[in-house]
Write an enzyme that holds these catalytic residues in place. Structure first.
Site, PDB file in Angstrom:
ATOM      1  N   LYS A 206       0.825  -1.204   0.000  1.00  0.00           N
ATOM      2  CA  LYS A 206       0.000   0.000   0.000  1.00  0.00           C
ATOM      3  C   LYS A 206       0.863   1.260   0.000  1.00  0.00           C
ATOM      4  O   LYS A 206       0.640   2.185  -0.777  1.00  0.00           O
ATOM      5  CB  LYS A 206      -0.932  -0.003   1.212  1.00  0.00           C
ATOM      6  N   GLU A 212      10.208  -5.778   3.646  1.00  0.00           N
ATOM      7  CA  GLU A 212      10.420  -7.088   3.024  1.00  0.00           C
ATOM      8  C   GLU A 212      10.045  -7.067   1.542  1.00  0.00           C
ATOM      9  O   GLU A 212      10.773  -7.567   0.682  1.00  0.00           O
ATOM     10  CB  GLU A 212       9.591  -8.158   3.752  1.00  0.00           C
ATOM     11  N   GLY A 268      -5.221  -4.784   5.421  1.00  0.00           N
ATOM     12  CA  GLY A 268      -4.374  -5.749   4.710  1.00  0.00           C
ATOM     13  C   GLY A 268      -4.929  -7.155   4.697  1.00  0.00           C
ATOM     14  O   GLY A 268      -4.955  -7.819   3.664  1.00  0.00           O
ATOM     15  N   ARG A 269      -5.394  -7.630   5.830  1.00  0.00           N
ATOM     16  CA  ARG A 269      -5.876  -9.017   5.906  1.00  0.00           C
ATOM     17  C   ARG A 269      -7.254  -9.190   5.281  1.00  0.00           C
ATOM     18  O   ARG A 269      -7.763 -10.303   5.198  1.00  0.00           O
ATOM     19  CB  ARG A 269      -5.870  -9.479   7.351  1.00  0.00           C
ATOM     20  N   GLU A 354      -4.297 -11.321  14.187  1.00  0.00           N
ATOM     21  CA  GLU A 354      -3.921  -9.920  14.015  1.00  0.00           C
ATOM     22  C   GLU A 354      -5.104  -9.004  14.325  1.00  0.00           C
ATOM     23  O   GLU A 354      -4.915  -7.863  14.740  1.00  0.00           O
ATOM     24  CB  GLU A 354      -3.408  -9.667  12.595  1.00  0.00           C
ATOM     25  N   HIS A 385      -2.287 -37.941  11.915  1.00  0.00           N
ATOM     26  CA  HIS A 385      -1.091 -38.702  12.268  1.00  0.00           C
ATOM     27  C   HIS A 385      -0.059 -37.838  12.978  1.00  0.00           C
ATOM     28  O   HIS A 385       1.114 -38.221  13.086  1.00  0.00           O
ATOM     29  CB  HIS A 385      -0.495 -39.336  11.009  1.00  0.00           C
ATOM     30  N   LYS A 513       9.405  -4.000  13.925  1.00  0.00           N
ATOM     31  CA  LYS A 513       9.895  -3.315  12.728  1.00  0.00           C
ATOM     32  C   LYS A 513      10.804  -2.145  13.099  1.00  0.00           C
ATOM     33  O   LYS A 513      11.847  -1.923  12.487  1.00  0.00           O
ATOM     34  CB  LYS A 513       8.710  -2.801  11.896  1.00  0.00           C
TER      35      LYS A 513
END
Length: 549
Positions: A206, A212, A268-269, A354, A385, A513
């Site tokens: 954005k 990253e 964002g999510r 979040e 399993h 951050k």
């Protein structure tokens, strides 16, 4: 904005928990043949069975009262009406506008956002059609064969999950890849078998400053330019951006025509429904992407207009409150019995943790009650399993969601019947358990001494009474997937409302951050910083090892 623990329904639920503390699901099913009919909802190719929960009619009634006393109905309307319910950032929360398939206007501050939403969707369609038709070509004149989405968090997890889930609908001559980790391995292993001439990058950030993402984008740009013989003009034919920072995007070398905008009212999510979903549209086509939107839109209508007693996300959210705040559950397992949904728990981890992993309420006061649960899971039957042992016989109460399709995307012998049988059996086993008497009956022919028999029978005893929901859907189509995602989004909203927290900020990601920005020059340049002894020693050790290379 009320502390939920002072509400009459909360206090009544605490007393009710004591009333049913010793009750067992097995007994409830045995005494009530209509239990599943009363505690399930059949909703257009999704059958939601919540009968295997530790609830009675009274439990549900009190939970619905809690929702009413918490002002849930008004809160829902506030979101759909574009009010600034993200109080800490003074923003509207309007992912519902992104998938609004009606002609209804949705306003933010008196401005109808729907023309902008439709304009971006049209631009996505034109771009996608150009790439699919071969009209869009790289610097050497070849059509695009691979798309690499560069993003992190919501700009990666949602699109990655949806693209994997809709693999059967993907274009066969276009491969879509995702890179999120700043670890160079992620980028290098993705690019290893790609060709600069036919690779298109989508940079999803954005602000166009996400560390990253931009680190990966700069390295991808260097890789591209090297393959183009050093011609930086190639960037314009091989990069598009999903961003609001036009100046930074153009400075990077991306053609302004290849910028796809979204807005500050898109979290964002919740952004896979926006231009962040361009990778999805490229993978499956814009028509399929709009089917995904349609599924979510149908859930939005259901959530907004359906009475709480038949409202699936409301019931999902309230059940989660019941377990977290009254029965002591600390986590929630999401168990898709569908390999295409392998990234679904990953997406829900961000969506839920979040959003509701908060320690202060909407007024800034610390809460004295449990908020968001830990969310985890993986596809069945793999989990059977590994961690299912803990679900069945461990000391933790872990409510589970099972998701499974009645019809497979493929036909290969009895595979899908076995998958379905295992899914249904696990839910039944968690509910019923196995008594010590039943375990002893299984061992009667072994002729063991009593002490060994007792120990073995104890090991084979399952307490049961472990709650679960079952989402049985006809087939995993784009529309059904859109519905499933939106159901969980609104579940999180319901729980955030009950807990009186802001589900739409994520301040908790900022501190790490900030500290990383301080540590980076100390690692790279040997600067001295003000750190605790542990962090300082780790920085010094890295520097010492680097010097020995």
């Amino acid at each position: 904005m009320t502390n939920p623990t002072i509400l009459p329904a909360w206090k009544a639920l605490a007393e009710h928990r004591r009333e049913i503390a010793t009750a067992h699901l097995r007994d409830w099913f045995a005494s009530d043949p209509q239990r599943c009919q009363r505690f399930s909802l059949d909703w257009g190719e999704i059958f939601f069975d919540f009968s295997k929960n530790r609830i009675t009619d009274k439990t549900l009634g009190l939970l619905f009262q809690l929702a009413e006393q918490s002002g849930l109905a008004a809160r829902i309307e506030s979101m759909f009406n574009g009010e600034s319910i993200n109080l800490s950032e003074d923003r509207a929360v309007l992912h519902v506008a992104l998938r609004n398939r009606s002609e209804r206007s949705i306003e933010v501050g008196g401005y109808d956002v729907m023309p902008d939403v439709r304009r971006v969707l049209d631009k996505m369609r034109r771009f996608t059609d150009q790439v699919h038709s071969g009209q869009w070509r790289g610097f050497s004149g070849k059509p695009i064969s691979d798309v690499v989405n560069l993003g992190i968090g919501g700009s990666d997890l949602g699109p990655r999950m949806v693209t994997a889930a809709l693999t059967p609908y993907q274009k066969q001559d276009l491969r879509v890849h995702f890179v999120s980790n700043v670890d160079e391995t992620d980028l290098l292993e993705t690019l290893r078998n790609l060709n600069q001439e036919t690779t298109l990058f989508l940079v999803a950030s954005k602000t166009f400053t996400t560390q990253e993402t931009m680190t990966n984008a700069r390295s991808a740009r260097d890789w591209l330019i090297a393959g183009a013989g050093g011609d930086s003009a190639a960037v314009a034919r091989h990069f598009a951006a999903i961003s609001t920072n036009h100046n930074a995007v153009q400075a990077f070398g991306i053609d302004p025509e290849n910028i796809f905008e979204f807005w500050d009212w898109v979290g964002g999510r919740y952004s896979l429904w926006s231009a962040v979903g361009l990778s999805i549209a490229l993978a499956v086509g814009m028509g399929r992407f709009e089917e995904l939107l349609q599924g979510a839109f149908e859930v939005d209508q259901h959530f907004r207009s359906t009475p709480f007693s038949r409202n699936i996300p409301v019931i999902m959210g309230l059940l989660g409150v019941w377990y977290a705040n009254f029965l002591g559950a600390e986590s929630h397992a999401v168990l898709p019995y569908d390999q295409y949904l392998r990234h679904f728990p990953d997406h829900l981890q961000q969506l839920d943790m979040e959003s509701n992993g908060k320690r202060v309420d909407l007024t800034g006061k610390p809460v004295d009650y449990t908020t968001g649960p830990l969310v985890w899971g993986q596809p069945g039957t793999n989990g059977q399993h590994s961690f299912f042992q803990l679900l069945h016989q461990g000391t933790h109460l872990v409510p589970c969601d099972f998701l499974v399709a009645a019809e497979s995307q493929h036909e290969l012998g009895e595979h899908h019947a076995i998958l379905l049988a295992n899914c249904l059996a696990q839910a039944e086993a968690l509910m019923k358990g196995k008594t010590e008497a039943e375990a002893r009956d299984e061992l009667v022919d072994l002729d063991l001494p009593e002490d060994k028999l007792a120990a073995l029978a104890a090991a084979k005893t399952f307490p049961g009474n472990r709650p679960s929901n079952m989402f049985l859907f006809k087939r995993l189509t784009p529309k059904i997937l859109g519905r499933l995602i939106a159901l969980y989004e609104h579940k999180v909203f319901v729980q955030g409302t009950i807990w009186n927290v802001n589900s739409f900020d994520q301040m908790g990601v900022e501190l790490g951050k900030q500290l990383a920005q301080a540590i980076l020059p100390e690692l790279e340049e040997g600067r001295t910083g003000d750190h605790d002894a542990s962090t300082a020693a780790l920085i010094e050790t890295c520097r010492r090892w680097w010097d020995r290379k």
